[in-house]
Structure formats: C-alpha cells, structure tokens
Design a protein around this motif. Sequence first.
Motif, short mmCIF file in Angstrom:
data_model
loop_
_atom_site.label_atom_id
_atom_site.label_comp_id
_atom_site.label_asym_id
_atom_site.label_seq_id
_atom_site.Cartn_x
_atom_site.Cartn_y
_atom_site.Cartn_z
N ARG A 158 0.87 -1.18 0.00
CA ARG A 158 0.00 0.00 0.00
C ARG A 158 0.90 1.23 0.00
O ARG A 158 1.80 1.34 0.84
N HIS A 191 2.78 -2.20 5.35
CA HIS A 191 2.34 -2.42 3.97
C HIS A 191 3.08 -1.51 2.99
O HIS A 191 3.25 -1.86 1.82
N ASP A 198 -1.74 -9.32 4.04
CA ASP A 198 -2.94 -9.67 4.81
C ASP A 198 -3.62 -10.83 4.11
O ASP A 198 -3.83 -10.78 2.89
N GLU A 241 -3.64 -9.14 15.09
CA GLU A 241 -4.05 -9.29 13.68
C GLU A 241 -3.56 -10.65 13.20
O GLU A 241 -2.42 -10.79 12.75
N TRP A 243 -4.13 -12.15 10.65
CA TRP A 243 -4.02 -12.22 9.20
C TRP A 243 -2.83 -11.48 8.61
O TRP A 243 -2.56 -11.57 7.42
N HIS A 244 -2.10 -10.73 9.44
CA HIS A 244 -1.05 -9.84 8.91
C HIS A 244 0.35 -10.42 9.14
O HIS A 244 0.82 -10.51 10.27
ZN LIG Z 1 -2.07 -5.68 7.32
#
Ligand SMILES: [Zn+2]
Length: 274
Positions: A158, A191, A198, A241, A243-244
């Motif tokens: 990102r 990111h 993720d 988190e 998922w990260h």
């Molecule tokens: Zn993330």
Amino acid sequence: MQNQFQAKHLRAAVIAACIMASLPSLWGQKGAGSPEAANGTKVDLARARAALAAAKLPTRAEASIRARMEAAPEAFLAALAPLLADREADPMLLYRADKAKALPDRYEAPDLVSLDGKGLSVSKAGLRLRREAASALQAMSKAARAEGVTLLVSSTYRSYDYQTGVFDRNVKEMGRAAAEMVSAMPGHSQHQLGTAVDFGSITDAFAQTKASRWLEANARRFGFSLSFPKGMTEVTGYNWESWHYRYVGKAAASLEAAYFEGVQQYLMLFLDAL
Ligand SMILES: [Zn+2]
C-alpha cells in the motif's frame, strides 16, 4: 519580500542538511568500500548485549532473551550474521516501522512485482509485493496447497497515499483512538514496505480458519512472521491481527523463533538498537 525569500532558502538548506544527516542511518552505517564495510556484518557479544539493553523490551522478555543469548553466544552470533548481511544488502528488509518510527519520508518500495498470473489466490487483481517477498509467498502458497490449504492474499503493498485513505476512513468510522489500534498512520505502515501480506477475511474470524493455523505453524519456514500477535498490544501498539504477516527472510524468522520468543517486534527493536 527579501527576508521571506532568504528565509525560504535557509529553510530549504536546513531541510537538505537534515536529509543528508539522516541518510547514513537510513541506508546502513557503512558505505560500500569503506574499511568498516567488510566488518559491517560482524557483531560481538558486547555489542549484542548493549543493543538488547538499549532496545527497551519488557523486563521479562529482555531477561528471557538474554538468557538464551548467553547460554549459547556463539550460536546466537552465527544465527545473527546472515540478518546483518541481509540488512547490509537491503536496509529496508529489516527496517523497523512501527508507531514510534516512520519509514523514510514518502518511501516507495522498489522492485514491486504484480501477483497476477503467479498461481496465487488473490482477492483482486493488481496486488503487488517486492520481488523477494512475492517469490517467498509463491513458494509458501504452493506448499500450503499441497496440504489442502488455500492462502487467500487480500492486501499487500500500500502506498503512502493509499494508507492515508485507509487511516482517514477508519478515523471517520471509529474515531482516532480506535483507528490507531487497527490501522497505521501514513508513513508507519508495514504495507508501505512492500513486504507485508494480509490473508483471508482480514477479520478476527480468520484466526479460526485452517489457513491461519497453517500459517502459524509454517510461515516462518518461508521467511514470514506474524507482526501483531495476540496479547502483544502493549509491545506492538496494535490489536491482534491473525491475518497480517511480514516477510523478513528465513534467517530473521528463524532467529526470531529461536531467541526472541517468536515476537517480531522484539527482534525489530533489537536490530534497530544494534
Ligand atoms: Zn495488514
């Protein structure tokens, strides 16, 4: 007018001087070819001890990491050496980016490659990662698939501007304090490094999936590490988190597991102090 003009130029000169002064720390301490360059990856026990003390880890964690380090210093230093070589070659691979430390101003990850057409499960087209992280992700996804597990890749690189949108939207929806617990301020996101991924739903429900369990057990073999583990909010600054994951390389992921209690932030703080 004249004064304004001069002030503007003085300001520009000061900014330029600050940037120059910060370059050595951003891009590695030793210039290539300097006498120290050859020894840049060498760290003795005294330096490692000093870095551990300077890292300001929670007291209990620091004691436990020190005990492991002191129990087998030669093995520790040998396991550390490849990380320092990695960092020398690519200072951003193990760059500490967290709430307290930003990325270099408006940093843009180099060598980003598209994840399209690589046999990955992606939530949308156009996702990108740095080349080395993308290759590791491919290898990891293949290994997971061979065991009947699909790793859905949902968010990767990102940019600073994209992260600004994410953060501002969260602030609008939940207020600033809550937004800061679930999303990074622009310039502070892993990111933006181009090495974070993720997976799945990007919600707490992910923790209950086969994919999450598989990653917990296997991600480090491929150089990925969970960035914001459960119960570590005080240390990482973020909620759990599941998922990260961040690609740190195999050597870092295994050192983290063996000596740093599997907590990426402990390792990053230590390396940053080294
Ligand atoms: Zn993330």
